[in-house]
Design an enzyme around this catalytic site. Structure first.
Site, PDB file in Angstrom:
ATOM      1  N   LYS A   1       0.808  -1.234   0.000  1.00 55.79           N
ATOM      2  CA  LYS A   1       0.000   0.000   0.000  1.00 55.79           C
ATOM      3  C   LYS A   1       0.842   1.285   0.000  1.00 55.79           C
ATOM      4  O   LYS A   1       0.517   2.266   0.653  1.00 55.79           O
ATOM      5  CB  LYS A   1      -0.995   0.016   1.175  1.00 55.79           C
TER       6      LYS A   1
ATOM      7  N   GLY B   1       2.024   2.542  -3.140  1.00 52.51           N
ATOM      8  CA  GLY B   1       2.078   3.081  -4.497  1.00 52.51           C
ATOM      9  C   GLY B   1       2.558   2.079  -5.534  1.00 52.51           C
ATOM     10  O   GLY B   1       2.955   2.460  -6.636  1.00 52.51           O
ATOM     11  N   THR B   2       2.508   0.801  -5.186  1.00 55.63           N
ATOM     12  CA  THR B   2       2.989  -0.262  -6.083  1.00 55.63           C
ATOM     13  C   THR B   2       2.284  -0.253  -7.429  1.00 55.63           C
ATOM     14  O   THR B   2       2.933  -0.302  -8.483  1.00 55.63           O
ATOM     15  CB  THR B   2       2.717  -1.654  -5.450  1.00 55.63           C
TER      16      THR B   2
ATOM     17  N   HIS C   1       6.709  -7.363  -2.457  1.00 56.42           N
ATOM     18  CA  HIS C   1       6.632  -6.641  -1.185  1.00 56.42           C
ATOM     19  C   HIS C   1       7.663  -7.207  -0.207  1.00 56.42           C
ATOM     20  O   HIS C   1       7.630  -6.898   0.985  1.00 56.42           O
ATOM     21  CB  HIS C   1       5.242  -6.787  -0.546  1.00 56.42           C
TER      22      HIS C   1
ATOM     23  N   SER D   1      -3.854   3.246   4.799  1.00 62.06           N
ATOM     24  CA  SER D   1      -4.155   2.550   3.551  1.00 62.06           C
ATOM     25  C   SER D   1      -4.155   1.028   3.768  1.00 62.06           C
ATOM     26  O   SER D   1      -5.018   0.311   3.255  1.00 62.06           O
ATOM     27  CB  SER D   1      -3.131   2.950   2.499  1.00 62.06           C
TER      28      SER D   1
ATOM     29  N   GLN E   1      -3.100   9.012 -13.849  1.00 63.67           N
ATOM     30  CA  GLN E   1      -3.804   9.870 -12.889  1.00 63.67           C
ATOM     31  C   GLN E   1      -4.632   8.963 -11.982  1.00 63.67           C
ATOM     32  O   GLN E   1      -5.234   7.993 -12.448  1.00 63.67           O
ATOM     33  CB  GLN E   1      -4.750  10.834 -13.616  1.00 63.67           C
TER      34      GLN E   1
END
Length: 291
Positions: free
Chosen positions: A45, A47-48, A105, A135, A226
């Site tokens: 959590k 921005g992967t 991760h 998040s 975006q």
């Protein structure tokens, strides 16, 4: 796996893990990286998916693949292993693209050694601990492949103790930061910088990767990554995965810096800051909790 049973955490070589990330351990450790592989590494959590989408567009452009294959098939999750048909190592081995974009991760000490031996490039993204915690909390609420989140206060305590899948946030961001000092092919990025100026961060990423996209291509990458367009994009928002319950929370929730202020009480914030100072006192990484 029983659809209703959530996996349980256990201690694995000093790090909290669940079986869907350790069941394939031997194959994972023997995984053969290739010199042009790009490993996208983050704490969960942080921005992967965002960086995965950016890299996929930078390398391969707006193609049919983008419209027909969900991101988790374009960028396999290396350690994920759910029988009968979900194996990150297998997926990576059969990826048709070159370079292969692979996400993990794993804390740095668990990364298959072939990545270092092959001198692969690594893009690491770090996110400030407070927003990362919030998040992760919402993610555990909606993702049946994660242990239950419990209530916010309980999750808050567990996060500070490092009782999270993939271990403590503190060890993760610091472990990768230390590795960067001896292994120059790590591009260490911050989620907050990406929010502040995505274009600038994409430029930095391109110079690390030796890419020189045209102004048109850059515009296309910016447009396709975006937050709101990714949140609506079924090939990027994980809505095709049955184990994720979007009625509880979307996989991509807010994509903001500072949402922690809507969750932390004043007392929690004081307690967290005190604890953070202790745990990060030897670290030179500077995080921002607002932009």
């Amino acid at each position: 796996m029983d659809a209703l049973a959530r996996p349980e955490m256990f201690d694995f070589q000093g790090v909290s893990m669940t079986n869907i990330f350790t069941d394939n351990w031997e194959n994972l450790q023997k995984f053969q990286a290739r010199p042009d592989d790009i490993l996208i590494a983050t704490y969960p959590k942080a921005g992967t998916t965002w960086v995965s989408q950016i890299l996929d567009l930078l390398w391969f452009g707006q193609t049919e693949r983008q419209k027909t294959l969900p991101i988790h098939e374009r960028v396999p999750f290396l350690e994920l292993h759910i029988l009968p048909d979900m194996s990150g190592t297998k997926q990576a081995d059969t990826l048709p693209t070159s370079p292969r974009l692979i996400k993990t991760h794993l804390p740095v000490q668990f990364v298959p050694k072939s990545f270092w031996e092959q001198n692969c490039r690594v893009v690491y993204v770090a996110r400030n601990a407070k927003d990362n915690m919030v998040s992760y909390f919402h993610f555990n609420r909606m993702n049946k492949l994660q242990p239950p989140a419990g209530d916010w206060d309980d999750f808050f305590q567990q996060f500070m103790k490092g009782k999270m899948v993939f271990g403590p946030w503190y060890d993760h961001v610091n472990g990768w930061w230390k590795k960067k000092q001896t292994y120059p092919k790590i591009h260490y990025m911050f989620y907050e910088d990406m929010i502040e100026d995505t274009g600038r961060e994409i430029d930095n990423l391109c110079s690390f990767l030796g890419l020189s996209p045209s102004a048109e291509e850059k515009k296309m990458v910016l447009g396709g990554t975006q937050f709101d367009s990714m949140k609506k994009n079924q090939m990027a928002n994980y809505s095709t995965i049955a184990e994720m319950d979007f009625t509880i929370s979307p996989f991509m929730r807010k994509g903001k810096v500072g949402d922690w202020k809507n969750h932390f009480t004043v007392a929690q914030n004081e307690k967290f800051d005190e604890d953070y100072k202790q745990k990060m006192k030897d670290s030179t990484i500077q995080f921002r909790t607002e932009v």
